[in-house]
Design an enzyme around this catalytic site. Sequence first.
Site, PDB file in Angstrom:
ATOM      1  N   TYR A 150      45.389  -4.802 133.523  1.00 22.67           N
ATOM      2  CA  TYR A 150      44.432  -5.749 134.104  1.00 22.67           C
ATOM      3  C   TYR A 150      44.469  -5.635 135.627  1.00 22.67           C
ATOM      4  O   TYR A 150      43.441  -5.537 136.292  1.00 22.67           O
ATOM      5  CB  TYR A 150      44.789  -7.162 133.636  1.00 22.67           C
ATOM      6  CG  TYR A 150      43.920  -8.261 134.214  1.00 22.67           C
ATOM      7  CD1 TYR A 150      42.565  -8.342 133.887  1.00 22.67           C
ATOM      8  CD2 TYR A 150      44.456  -9.226 135.065  1.00 22.67           C
ATOM      9  CE1 TYR A 150      41.769  -9.344 134.408  1.00 22.67           C
ATOM     10  CE2 TYR A 150      43.670 -10.237 135.588  1.00 22.67           C
ATOM     11  CZ  TYR A 150      42.326 -10.297 135.257  1.00 22.67           C
ATOM     12  OH  TYR A 150      41.539 -11.291 135.780  1.00 22.67           O
TER      13      TYR A 150
HETATM   14  N1  LIG Z   1      40.891 -17.318 134.191  1.00 22.68           N
HETATM   15  C1  LIG Z   1      41.630 -16.802 135.150  1.00 22.68           C
HETATM   16  O1  LIG Z   1      42.774 -17.222 135.363  1.00 22.68           O
HETATM   17  C2  LIG Z   1      41.079 -15.703 136.032  1.00 22.68           C
HETATM   18  C3  LIG Z   1      41.776 -15.413 137.211  1.00 22.68           C
HETATM   19  C4  LIG Z   1      41.299 -14.401 138.033  1.00 22.68           C
HETATM   20  C5  LIG Z   1      40.160 -13.718 137.698  1.00 22.68           C
HETATM   21  N2  LIG Z   1      39.498 -14.023 136.534  1.00 22.68           N
HETATM   22  C6  LIG Z   1      38.294 -13.238 136.232  1.00 22.68           C
HETATM   23  O2  LIG Z   1      37.204 -14.105 136.047  1.00 22.68           O
HETATM   24  C7  LIG Z   1      36.231 -13.469 135.227  1.00 22.68           C
HETATM   25  C8  LIG Z   1      35.795 -14.427 134.136  1.00 22.68           C
HETATM   26  O3  LIG Z   1      36.908 -14.710 133.306  1.00 22.68           O
HETATM   27  P1  LIG Z   1      37.186 -16.158 132.659  1.00 22.68           P
HETATM   28  O4  LIG Z   1      38.538 -16.557 133.046  1.00 22.68           O
HETATM   29  O5  LIG Z   1      36.060 -17.062 132.914  1.00 22.68           O
HETATM   30  O6  LIG Z   1      37.287 -15.733 131.118  1.00 22.68           O
HETATM   31  P2  LIG Z   1      36.359 -15.983 129.853  1.00 22.68           P
HETATM   32  O7  LIG Z   1      36.100 -17.426 129.673  1.00 22.68           O
HETATM   33  O8  LIG Z   1      37.026 -15.210 128.776  1.00 22.68           O
HETATM   34  O9  LIG Z   1      34.974 -15.287 130.265  1.00 22.68           O
HETATM   35  C9  LIG Z   1      34.788 -13.914 130.241  1.00 22.68           C
HETATM   36  C10 LIG Z   1      33.289 -13.643 130.146  1.00 22.68           C
HETATM   37  O10 LIG Z   1      33.098 -12.225 130.183  1.00 22.68           O
HETATM   38  C11 LIG Z   1      32.299 -11.870 129.071  1.00 22.68           C
HETATM   39  N3  LIG Z   1      32.553 -10.521 128.606  1.00 22.68           N
HETATM   40  C12 LIG Z   1      33.702 -10.005 128.120  1.00 22.68           C
HETATM   41  N4  LIG Z   1      33.516  -8.723 127.748  1.00 22.68           N
HETATM   42  C13 LIG Z   1      32.219  -8.431 128.017  1.00 22.68           C
HETATM   43  C14 LIG Z   1      31.412  -7.276 127.866  1.00 22.68           C
HETATM   44  N5  LIG Z   1      31.904  -6.146 127.334  1.00 22.68           N
HETATM   45  N6  LIG Z   1      30.118  -7.334 128.232  1.00 22.68           N
HETATM   46  C15 LIG Z   1      29.587  -8.471 128.744  1.00 22.68           C
HETATM   47  N7  LIG Z   1      30.296  -9.608 128.912  1.00 22.68           N
HETATM   48  C16 LIG Z   1      31.598  -9.573 128.546  1.00 22.68           C
HETATM   49  C17 LIG Z   1      32.655 -12.880 127.993  1.00 22.68           C
HETATM   50  O11 LIG Z   1      31.654 -12.881 127.000  1.00 22.68           O
HETATM   51  P3  LIG Z   1      32.005 -13.031 125.416  1.00 22.68           P
HETATM   52  O12 LIG Z   1      32.079 -14.507 125.154  1.00 22.68           O
HETATM   53  O13 LIG Z   1      30.851 -12.369 124.741  1.00 22.68           O
HETATM   54  O14 LIG Z   1      33.300 -12.325 125.175  1.00 22.68           O
HETATM   55  C18 LIG Z   1      32.702 -14.148 128.833  1.00 22.68           C
HETATM   56  O15 LIG Z   1      31.415 -14.636 129.041  1.00 22.68           O
HETATM   57  C19 LIG Z   1      36.877 -12.188 134.715  1.00 22.68           C
HETATM   58  O16 LIG Z   1      36.431 -11.081 135.474  1.00 22.68           O
HETATM   59  C20 LIG Z   1      38.345 -12.423 134.957  1.00 22.68           C
HETATM   60  O17 LIG Z   1      39.068 -11.235 135.112  1.00 22.68           O
HETATM   61  C21 LIG Z   1      39.924 -14.996 135.694  1.00 22.68           C
END
Ligand SMILES: NC(=O)c1ccc[n+]([C@@H]2O[C@H](COP(=O)([O-])OP(=O)(O)OC[C@H]3O[C@@H](n4cnc5c(N)ncnc54)[C@H](OP(=O)(O)O)[C@@H]3O)[C@@H](O)[C@H]2O)c1
Length: 278
Positions: A150
């Site tokens: 990651y």
């Molecule tokens: N949560 C944290 O602590 C954190 C910290 C730093 C950075 N981030 C970053 O923030 C971003 C959003 O993450 P989140 O925490 O909000 O997680 P999340 O709730 O799991 O959201 C991820 C989103 O990405 C979509 N996605 C996954 N695979 C995909 C694909 N192949 N094509 C299109 N869409 C896809 C998911 O859609 P589906 O529902 O269809 O799977 C979902 O809408 C990510 O880039 C993550 O790395 C998160």
Amino acid sequence: MHDAILVTGVSSGIGLTTAAHLLDRGFHVYGSVRRGAGPEELTKEQRFSVVHFDVTDREAIRRGVEQIRTDGNRLVGVVNNAGVAISGPVETISEAEYHRQFEVNVFGLIAVTQETLPLLHEARETGFRPRIVNISSVSGYLTSPFTTLYSASKFAVEALTDGLRRELMTFGIDVISVAPGPVKTPIWSKGREQTEAFRNSRYGAMLEKLGPYTEAAEAAGIEPEVVAEAVYRALTDENPRPDVLVMKKSWMAKALALAPKRVQDKVFAKRLDQNRRY
Ligand SMILES: NC(=O)c1ccc[n+]([C@@H]2O[C@H](COP(=O)([O-])OP(=O)(O)OC[C@H]3O[C@@H](n4cnc5c(N)ncnc54)[C@H](OP(=O)(O)O)[C@@H]3O)[C@@H](O)[C@H]2O)c1
């Protein structure tokens, strides 16, 4: 004609909250989902349009972008948010999983960026200063054990952000990284299921610690609204920072990233023992 922003991955978490935040602030928002009609809290809004694509499917991205072009709204920003977090030891992670980590977080971001850039150049010609905001992570600054892949993907997002910004600056298109620390979203529970698969490996004993370690990080996480506001500011501030680290005590993460690697090793070893991440 409205000023529009495309946010990828709005089915949950940061993408969903950011899309709602940008709607509240008057933008037309295009939100991508892979399946279904899109979350009701967004689809009930007139200024929201759902687009259907998986970021690993170039043809589907093209169709989504064509929909935006046909609507006639001015695309002034893209938020590359869609992402997955694959966890587990590098030694035992499957080929399919390490490919997926890069297919979604890195190659998906490149594909969406390439497909949307023609519309951003058009917006520039109408006098607007378009922006691309890449959702990176503190894992793009520091590499924790067992989320190594990651981190590798988010270090790549950081490099892409800096390089793209320098390639596009003469065209007046800005590229910004918004890098959250732990945020309370469903991404954590998805990661927990994966690490279960390594219980019986030589890493089993260490992974016993990983459960509480990630739970503690998630519990101390910030709300997605804080990230949504950082994205809004990156899209609208007159002179935005190109690298926004959004977390409690962000100075500690920045200082640790500058420390010698052996010092970083000791900090991670100690904090793993204490069930703390940073
Ligand atoms: N949560 C944290 O602590 C954190 C910290 C730093 C950075 N981030 C970053 O923030 C971003 C959003 O993450 P989140 O925490 O909000 O997680 P999340 O709730 O799991 O959201 C991820 C989103 O990405 C979509 N996605 C996954 N695979 C995909 C694909 N192949 N094509 C299109 N869409 C896809 C998911 O859609 P589906 O529902 O269809 O799977 C979902 O809408 C990510 O880039 C993550 O790395 C998160």
